[in-house]
Scaffold this motif. Structure first.
Motif, mmCIF file in Angstrom:
data_model
loop_
_atom_site.group_PDB
_atom_site.id
_atom_site.type_symbol
_atom_site.label_atom_id
_atom_site.label_comp_id
_atom_site.label_asym_id
_atom_site.label_seq_id
_atom_site.Cartn_x
_atom_site.Cartn_y
_atom_site.Cartn_z
ATOM 1 N N THR A 182 4.212 -1.416 5.916
ATOM 2 C CA THR A 182 3.799 -2.782 6.253
ATOM 3 C C THR A 182 3.335 -2.892 7.708
ATOM 4 O OG1 THR A 182 5.399 -3.670 4.666
ATOM 5 C CG2 THR A 182 4.499 -5.194 6.299
ATOM 6 N N GLY A 183 2.108 -3.375 7.886
ATOM 7 C CA GLY A 183 1.560 -3.601 9.217
ATOM 8 C C GLY A 183 1.133 -2.351 9.962
ATOM 9 N N GLU A 184 1.130 -1.210 9.295
ATOM 10 C CA GLU A 184 0.793 0.049 9.963
ATOM 11 C C GLU A 184 -0.692 0.382 9.857
ATOM 12 O OE1 GLU A 184 4.653 2.866 10.325
ATOM 13 O OE2 GLU A 184 3.175 3.405 8.812
ATOM 14 N N ARG A 185 -1.107 1.290 10.732
ATOM 15 C CA ARG A 185 -2.431 1.892 10.655
ATOM 16 C C ARG A 185 -2.267 3.206 9.895
ATOM 17 N NH1 ARG A 185 -3.268 2.392 16.930
ATOM 18 N NH2 ARG A 185 -1.154 3.170 16.552
ATOM 19 N N VAL A 186 -2.939 3.312 8.753
ATOM 20 C CA VAL A 186 -2.714 4.433 7.840
ATOM 21 C C VAL A 186 -4.012 5.183 7.572
ATOM 22 C CG1 VAL A 186 -1.901 5.111 5.546
ATOM 23 C CG2 VAL A 186 -0.805 3.204 6.747
ATOM 24 N N ALA A 187 -3.943 6.507 7.607
ATOM 25 C CA ALA A 187 -5.072 7.358 7.222
ATOM 26 C C ALA A 187 -4.755 8.004 5.888
ATOM 27 C CB ALA A 187 -5.333 8.421 8.278
ATOM 28 N N VAL A 188 -5.679 7.899 4.943
ATOM 29 C CA VAL A 188 -5.542 8.547 3.642
ATOM 30 C C VAL A 188 -6.575 9.665 3.567
ATOM 31 C CG1 VAL A 188 -5.788 8.289 1.147
ATOM 32 C CG2 VAL A 188 -4.644 6.504 2.483
ATOM 33 N N LEU A 199 -4.035 4.228 -2.975
ATOM 34 C CA LEU A 199 -4.726 3.499 -1.909
ATOM 35 C C LEU A 199 -4.837 2.003 -2.215
ATOM 36 C CD1 LEU A 199 -7.760 4.644 0.188
ATOM 37 C CD2 LEU A 199 -7.731 2.364 -0.825
ATOM 38 N N PRO A 200 -5.298 1.603 -3.411
ATOM 39 C CA PRO A 200 -5.328 0.167 -3.711
ATOM 40 C C PRO A 200 -3.946 -0.471 -3.707
ATOM 41 C CG PRO A 200 -6.738 1.373 -5.232
ATOM 42 C CD PRO A 200 -5.936 2.389 -4.481
ATOM 43 N N ALA A 201 -2.904 0.331 -4.012
ATOM 44 C CA ALA A 201 -1.542 -0.215 -4.066
ATOM 45 C C ALA A 201 -0.998 -0.522 -2.671
ATOM 46 C CB ALA A 201 -0.614 0.750 -4.792
ATOM 47 N N ILE A 202 -1.373 0.291 -1.677
ATOM 48 C CA ILE A 202 -0.844 0.079 -0.328
ATOM 49 C C ILE A 202 -1.783 -0.743 0.547
ATOM 50 C CG2 ILE A 202 0.431 2.251 -0.456
ATOM 51 C CD1 ILE A 202 -1.637 3.448 1.507
ATOM 52 N N GLN A 203 -3.032 -0.898 0.140
ATOM 53 C CA GLN A 203 -4.027 -1.592 0.978
ATOM 54 C C GLN A 203 -3.601 -2.994 1.412
ATOM 55 O OE1 GLN A 203 -6.216 -4.215 -0.674
ATOM 56 N NE2 GLN A 203 -6.653 -4.795 1.453
ATOM 57 N N PRO A 204 -3.034 -3.820 0.523
ATOM 58 C CA PRO A 204 -2.687 -5.189 0.944
ATOM 59 C C PRO A 204 -1.618 -5.268 2.024
ATOM 60 C CG PRO A 204 -2.780 -5.009 -1.458
ATOM 61 C CD PRO A 204 -2.789 -3.625 -0.915
ATOM 62 N N LYS A 205 -0.785 -4.235 2.155
ATOM 63 C CA LYS A 205 0.342 -4.348 3.086
ATOM 64 C C LYS A 205 0.082 -3.696 4.442
ATOM 65 C CE LYS A 205 3.446 -2.331 0.544
ATOM 66 N NZ LYS A 205 4.736 -1.743 0.121
ATOM 67 N N PRO A 315 -11.664 -5.908 4.101
ATOM 68 C CA PRO A 315 -11.930 -5.885 5.543
ATOM 69 C C PRO A 315 -11.071 -4.904 6.333
ATOM 70 C CG PRO A 315 -11.770 -8.144 4.737
ATOM 71 C CD PRO A 315 -11.321 -7.262 3.618
ATOM 72 N N ASN A 316 -9.857 -4.626 5.857
ATOM 73 C CA ASN A 316 -8.967 -3.739 6.620
ATOM 74 C C ASN A 316 -9.122 -2.263 6.251
ATOM 75 O OD1 ASN A 316 -7.780 -4.011 4.069
ATOM 76 N ND2 ASN A 316 -5.706 -3.764 4.874
ATOM 77 N N VAL A 317 -10.153 -1.953 5.432
ATOM 78 C CA VAL A 317 -10.382 -0.566 5.010
ATOM 79 C C VAL A 317 -11.682 -0.052 5.622
ATOM 80 C CG1 VAL A 317 -10.765 0.987 3.057
ATOM 81 C CG2 VAL A 317 -9.135 -0.908 2.846
ATOM 82 N N HIS A 318 -11.598 1.129 6.218
ATOM 83 C CA HIS A 318 -12.784 1.787 6.764
ATOM 84 C C HIS A 318 -12.924 3.154 6.100
ATOM 85 C CE1 HIS A 318 -15.935 2.929 9.554
ATOM 86 N NE2 HIS A 318 -15.270 4.047 9.838
#
Length: 498
Positions: A182-188, A199-205, A315-318
């Motif tokens: 939650t609230g982290e910057r994550v690289a997949v 990825l879709p499961a964790i994207q909202p958090k 928006p939070n996915v690059h």
């Protein structure tokens, strides 16, 4: 020092003698044990390193994990389940289903969990398999059945600077459930069958999500919906209806084999569906183009998701359409040199499909392991029997997967063959049985001619379906009804018998 003062070495425990030892408590191992029991072979033991029954469904439990085959097809024909909650069952339900199957057929007492095999070798003098575990337990088995499957051992990569990263790193196959994203910057890292689910499961958090996709894959729409209660009620009251639905679905896919044998037809039939799935979520033309694969669908594992492209558009996915160059103390660096600060790195880099750990453990008649014999080019007879490895069968081995069915279906048919073969060995008091070299070679030569017509070739794309020589070691390119017929009829003439 006197003889009496010398330290007395503890005696090694005598190995437990069994008729059949099975490695793996997933769909394959359970099916084999159940079919053997039905034929009166009960001196059987199953060893599994997981803490619960289920094979890969016990080891893997990342967020969003569910089957990509319809639930009715991804089940055992002799153990129907009328209680699936969705058309594509989630991981927890599949694991529970397999656990229930073990209880239903009363084979739980045959299973030893939390037990890792570290050696299994053929003893030519005793003409038996000698198996040991990391805990020091020993078994002596007349027949060895390897049922570990091909998706189990997570393939953890190693990038420069990885050890210096101060954040959290883990593989999707070994999900760190104690770590809050939650609230982290994550690289997949990766965009395969695992990543398109978690990825879709964790994207909202998460705060920001950096998705590294060096090679995009085809992702088709998934007709996934909640199973209507009335359907479950009908299946419970009239089990024949559920069986009919399952068999109809399997037979209905048989005509798809010729499509997979003709690359142009396959492209025309499937690529428009994949392009539609991209366009319905991705509006940017440039991103659409980069997400469109350049290989024929089917060369790599076809994937299904309704959430994948929608998540990438958030928006939070690059999305980074490059490989990962190296890792720093605080982030990840792409091949173009750009660094992305992150708190957590999740590897969705797949599994050791080409070289599972079991290949390095099992040693045949000449003392060499499967890895040493195969040299990156696995070969078997009907995906199960291997010359040089007497009294052994491998489930879901080389070229055992048909195009139209599912792993569950394959496991069930192979279990029929193996149980019948072992029954014949038992009844005829056969001491040693080994598939003939020419029989194994003839089988592979015949299917190689069929494989040449499929788009799973090194000139088309890179894929874990291909071995070190560029040969498709994964698919058995024949109709399911043909494969089923062959696996229901054991020909002892195919084997050297003592």
């Amino acid at each position: 020092m006197t003889a009496s003062s010398k330290a007395v070495r503890p005696k090694k425990p005598s190995p437990q003698t069994v008729d059949v030892l099975i490695i793996g408590a997933g769909p394959s191992g359970l099916s084999a044990c159940i079919k053997l029991k039905a034929l009166g072979i009960t001196n059987t033991v199953i060893l599994d390193l997981a803490s619960r029954i289920g094979g890969t469904w016990a080891l893997n439990d990342y967020p969003g994990l569910r089957c990509d085959v319809p639930s009715e097809m991804y089940s055992l024909g002799f153990a129907p389940n009328p209680n699936w909650s969705r058309t594509y069952a989630p991981q927890a339900e599949i694991q529970k289903y397999l656990e229930d199957v073990a209880h239903q057929f009363e084979i739980v007492n045959h299973i030893r969990l939390n037990t890792e095999v570290n050696d299994a070798h053929w003893d030519s003098k005793a003409e038996r398999w000698q198996i040991t575990t990391t805990a020091g337990d020993a078994y002596s088995a007349k027949i060895l059945v390897s049922a570990t499957g091909f998706i189990g051992e997570a393939k953890m990569p190693s990038f420069p600077g990885q050890d210096s990263f101060k954040g959290t790193i883990f593989h999707s196959g070994m999900w760190n459930h104690e770590h809050d994203l939650t609230g982290e910057r994550v690289a997949v890292i990766g965009s395969g069958a695992s990543a398109i689910q978690f990825l879709p499961a964790i994207q909202p958090k998460v705060k920001t999500l950096i998705s590294f996709q060096r090679t995009p894959s085809w992702v088709l729409p998934k007709p996934d919906f909640a199973m209507p209660k009335v359907v479950s009620q009908i299946f419970k009251k009239i089990p024949t209806v559920q069986k009919l639905v399952r068999e109809t679905a399997l037979l209905g896919l048989e005509p798809s084999l010729p499509i997979f044998m003709r690359e142009r037809v396959l492209r025309a039939a499937t690529h428009p569906i994949g392009l539609y799935n991209i366009r319905r979520s991705i509006t940017d033309p440039g991103m659409r183009e980069k997400l469109t694969p350049d290989h024929t669908l089917g060369c790599k594992r076809p994937m299904f998701s309704n959430e994948w492209y929608a998540a990438l558009a958030k928006p939070n996915v690059h999305v980074v359409f490059q490989g990962l160059s190296h890792i720093t103390e605080t982030g990840v660096v792409a091949d173009n040199g750009r660094e992305y600060p992150v708190d957590t790195i999740i590897f969705g880099t797949g599994y050791a499909v080409a070289e599972p750990a079991i290949y390095r453990i099992i040693k045949g008649a000449d003392g060499r392991t499967l890895s040493e014999v195969w040299q990156g080019q696995p070969r078997a007879y009907q995906g199960m029997a291997i010359h040089g490895f007497p009294n052994m069968f491998m489930m879901l081995g080389p070229n055992s997967n048909n195009v139209q069915g599912s792993v569950m279906w394959t496991a069930e048919q192979q279990a029929v063959y193996i149980s019948k073969a072992i029954k014949a060995i038992h009844d005829a008091e056969i001491q040693r049985i080994e598939v003939k070299k020419n029989v194994q070679d003839d089988f592979n030569t015949r299917i190689d001619k069929l494989l040449e017509r499929m788009p799973i070739r090194p000139d088309v794309c890179k894929s874990y379906y291909l071995d070190d020589a560029g040969r498709n070691h994964f698919v058995w390119p024949e109709y399911g009804v043909v494969i089923k017929h062959k696996l229901h009829h054991v020909q002892l003439a195919d084997y050297d018998v003592k």
